[in-house]
Motif scaffolding. Structure first.
Motif, PDB file in Angstrom:
ATOM      1  N   GLY A  39      36.373   7.187  14.933  1.00 32.91           N
ATOM      2  CA  GLY A  39      37.100   7.142  16.143  1.00 32.91           C
ATOM      3  C   GLY A  39      37.074   8.510  16.556  1.00 32.91           C
ATOM      4  O   GLY A  39      37.817   9.190  16.046  1.00 32.91           O
ATOM      5  N   ARG A  41      37.419  11.207  20.020  1.00 33.23           N
ATOM      6  CA  ARG A  41      37.912  11.423  21.348  1.00 33.23           C
ATOM      7  C   ARG A  41      38.027  12.594  21.727  1.00 33.23           C
ATOM      8  O   ARG A  41      38.284  13.454  20.817  1.00 33.23           O
ATOM      9  N   LEU A  46      36.859   7.607  24.318  1.00 30.78           N
ATOM     10  CA  LEU A  46      36.929   7.563  22.920  1.00 30.78           C
ATOM     11  C   LEU A  46      35.470   6.827  22.526  1.00 30.78           C
ATOM     12  O   LEU A  46      35.449   5.804  23.228  1.00 30.78           O
ATOM     13  N   ILE A  47      34.929   7.116  21.431  1.00 36.93           N
ATOM     14  CA  ILE A  47      33.687   6.457  21.162  1.00 36.93           C
ATOM     15  C   ILE A  47      33.707   6.458  19.448  1.00 36.93           C
ATOM     16  O   ILE A  47      34.568   7.124  18.841  1.00 36.93           O
ATOM     17  N   GLN A  48      32.735   5.798  19.080  1.00 33.57           N
ATOM     18  CA  GLN A  48      32.440   5.722  17.751  1.00 33.57           C
ATOM     19  C   GLN A  48      31.353   6.607  17.276  1.00 33.57           C
ATOM     20  O   GLN A  48      30.444   6.823  17.836  1.00 33.57           O
ATOM     21  N   GLN A  84      29.666  -2.129  21.426  1.00 35.49           N
ATOM     22  CA  GLN A  84      31.078  -2.129  21.653  1.00 35.49           C
ATOM     23  C   GLN A  84      31.633  -1.106  22.621  1.00 35.49           C
ATOM     24  O   GLN A  84      30.692  -0.057  22.812  1.00 35.49           O
ATOM     25  N   GLY A  85      32.951  -0.985  22.983  1.00 39.16           N
ATOM     26  CA  GLY A  85      33.372   0.137  23.509  1.00 39.16           C
ATOM     27  C   GLY A  85      33.274   0.238  25.150  1.00 39.16           C
ATOM     28  O   GLY A  85      32.075  -0.328  25.527  1.00 39.16           O
ATOM     29  N   GLU A  90      27.191   5.066  21.154  1.00 38.43           N
ATOM     30  CA  GLU A  90      28.039   5.767  19.947  1.00 38.43           C
ATOM     31  C   GLU A  90      27.100   6.954  19.565  1.00 38.43           C
ATOM     32  O   GLU A  90      26.174   7.329  20.185  1.00 38.43           O
ATOM     33  N   LYS A 128      46.362   5.401  21.383  1.00 34.72           N
ATOM     34  CA  LYS A 128      45.829   4.739  22.419  1.00 34.72           C
ATOM     35  C   LYS A 128      46.492   4.383  23.484  1.00 34.72           C
ATOM     36  O   LYS A 128      46.277   4.389  24.688  1.00 34.72           O
TER      37      LYS A 128
END
Ligand code: 4AD
Ligand code: MG
Length: 434
Positions: A39, A41, A46-48, A84-85, A90, A128
């Motif tokens: 994770g 940030r 915030l991304i992977q 996702q996210g 990503e 978070k």
């Protein structure tokens, strides 16, 4: 590269397929057999970030065990679309520079008690939910300014060190002020705003205010931020009309721009949406009657307590103005009710869901003799109010104003049980650090 040309995480959807380098922190890490997930940030989002066996250069893949929670790193990699996210992208990592190691970060994924968390407030702010909460607080602050500036209000900052008691002499932080005797930390900027309306008509201030009340409740801080507004030629009715429009504006803004942080906080939106309806307006005497039916009982003449406010909020399920309280339970500057001299032209706005009084406001007394009598009753030294009484001597007009407790407002909108989480570094009876 100039600061405003730097790529940050929030910009990454524009860079799909390209290789970028950006600095940030490791929020968490986990692994499967073939992939290491980070994770990542940077304050904007915030991304992977992925390290993939066989794809990521081996020496970079091998860094994984050093990529501890809260290590600061610069990551280089290709931006790829993903499901996702919130950003839908990503990073496939090709290079990492470790800027600062994470050590054994004391706040992991497990649940911690409130004392432990507050002792580590300086680190807890990175989590978070805390990030989400302060995004909401920031939007609320922006919305307040936008609304008031769009309605021709002028921001007139009020002093924090004062020689005149603004509210309750029992709740003062006192200090020595050079050779001039005691000074107090401001409980309110109101008296100074009242002076400013004669120059600007509609004014506001927004700053920290201080109350040395010995209350250890979920609604009390020793230092809290208050938005205060004061308007010439506004009576009690205009005052609450304006407050309702302002709260609706803020609520609409939060529902428009804060859906992602509200979701992080698992806030139920239904009661917030219900509060977009017109608010309830209840005379103090009607509140006494209603509370006699629904409980708890309110003795006619007494101030509302937290339990009364909670009951009213629950009964209506949206904000309620309680209007025209008994004079004896309210501050010296409130205007006497023209038909009922034992009451004053004021209103408190009670938020639903147990969040209690979020606004206190009133029309202001114009009659100097009445103000002097109220000061004497309250045990306040009239000579320290001579400047304030000048405002009634030179061009006095009907005027009104109000104060919103920012942390209580944010606490309600974000659905936080205790307002101590709604300010970055809370000051309470039992807490002065960090
Ligand atoms: O009702 P209060 O005491 O009103 C005033 O100070 C007026 N001079 C405001 C004005 O008319 N210009 O405080 C206003 C609001 C409350 O409704 C509440 O939301 C918040 O400030 N507040 C507190 N918030 C956190 N901790 C405390 N100890 C608070 N005391 C008041
Ligand atoms: Mg009040």
């Amino acid at each position: 590269m100039r600061w405003n040309q730097r790529i940050t995480i929030k910009d990454l959807p524009l860079y799909i397929g390209q290789t970028v380098t950006l600095p940030g922190w490791i929020q968490f890490s986990r692994k499967s057999s073939q992939v290491r997930f980070l994770g990542f940030r940077d304050g904007s989002g915030l991304i992977q970030a992925l390290l993939i066996k066989g794809e990521t250069p081996e020496e970079v893949f091998g860094l994984w065990s050093e990529l501890r929670q809260e290590a600061s790193v610069s990551i280089t990699g290709e931006v790829a679309a993903c499901e996702q996210g919130p950003l839908g992208v990503e990073i496939k990592v090709s290079h990492i520079d470790i800027l600062g190691t994470g050590g054994d970060f004391p706040l992991g994924r497990k649940e911690h008690g409130p004392d432990f968390l507050h002792n580590l407030r300086h680190l807890w702010l990175r989590s978070k939910k805390q990030v989400a909460l302060f995004q909401i607080r920031d939007q609320v602050i922006q919305a307040i300014h936008e609304f008031l500036w769009s309605q021709s209000f002028v921001k007139m900052d009020s002093p924090i060190l004062t020689g005149t008691v603004g509210e309750d002499p029992k709740g003062l932080f006192k200090l020595d002020y050079f050779d001039l005797g005691p000074a107090y930390l401001a409980q309110t900027g109101q008296l100074y705003l009242e002076a400013s309306i004669f120059a600007h008509g509609r004014v506001f201030c927004f700053g920290p205010t201080f109350r040395a009340e010995k209350s250890k409740t979920r609604r009390h801080l020793a230092e809290f931020w208050m938005l205060e507004a004061e308007m010439a030629f506004f009576d009690a009715q205009d005052n609450i009309d304006l407050q309702e429009d302002l709260i609706h504006f803020i609520l609409n803004r939060v529902l428009e721009r804060c859906l992602a942080p509200l979701e992080v906080l698992e806030r139920d939106l239904a009661p917030l949406k219900r509060s977009l309806e017109p608010f309830v307006r209840l005379d103090y005497k009607e509140a006494v009657k209603l509370l006699a039916q629904i409980g708890p009982l309110l003795v006619d003449g007494d101030d509302l307590g937290a339990t009364h406010e909670t009951a009213l909020g629950e009964h209506f399920g949206k904000p309620v103005f309680v209007m025209d309280y008994p004079k004896a339970v309210k501050a010296f500057y409130m205007k006497e009710h023209p038909e009922e001299p034992t009451r004053v032209k004021c209103a408190d706005l009670i938020a639903p869901e147990g969040h209690g009084e979020i606004i206190g406001g009133s029309q202001r007394e114009e009659d100097i003799d009445k103000i002097l009598a109220r000061l004497a009753e309250a045990g306040l030294a009239p000579e320290t109010y001579d400047w304030y009484l000048d405002l009634r001597r030179y061009g006095s007009v009907v005027h009104s104003g109000f104060g919103i407790g920012l942390e209580r407002l944010v606490g309600w909108m974000a659905g936080m049980h205790h307002i101590r989480e709604c300010i970055p570094f809370p000051r309470m009876m039992e807490r002065l650090t960090p």
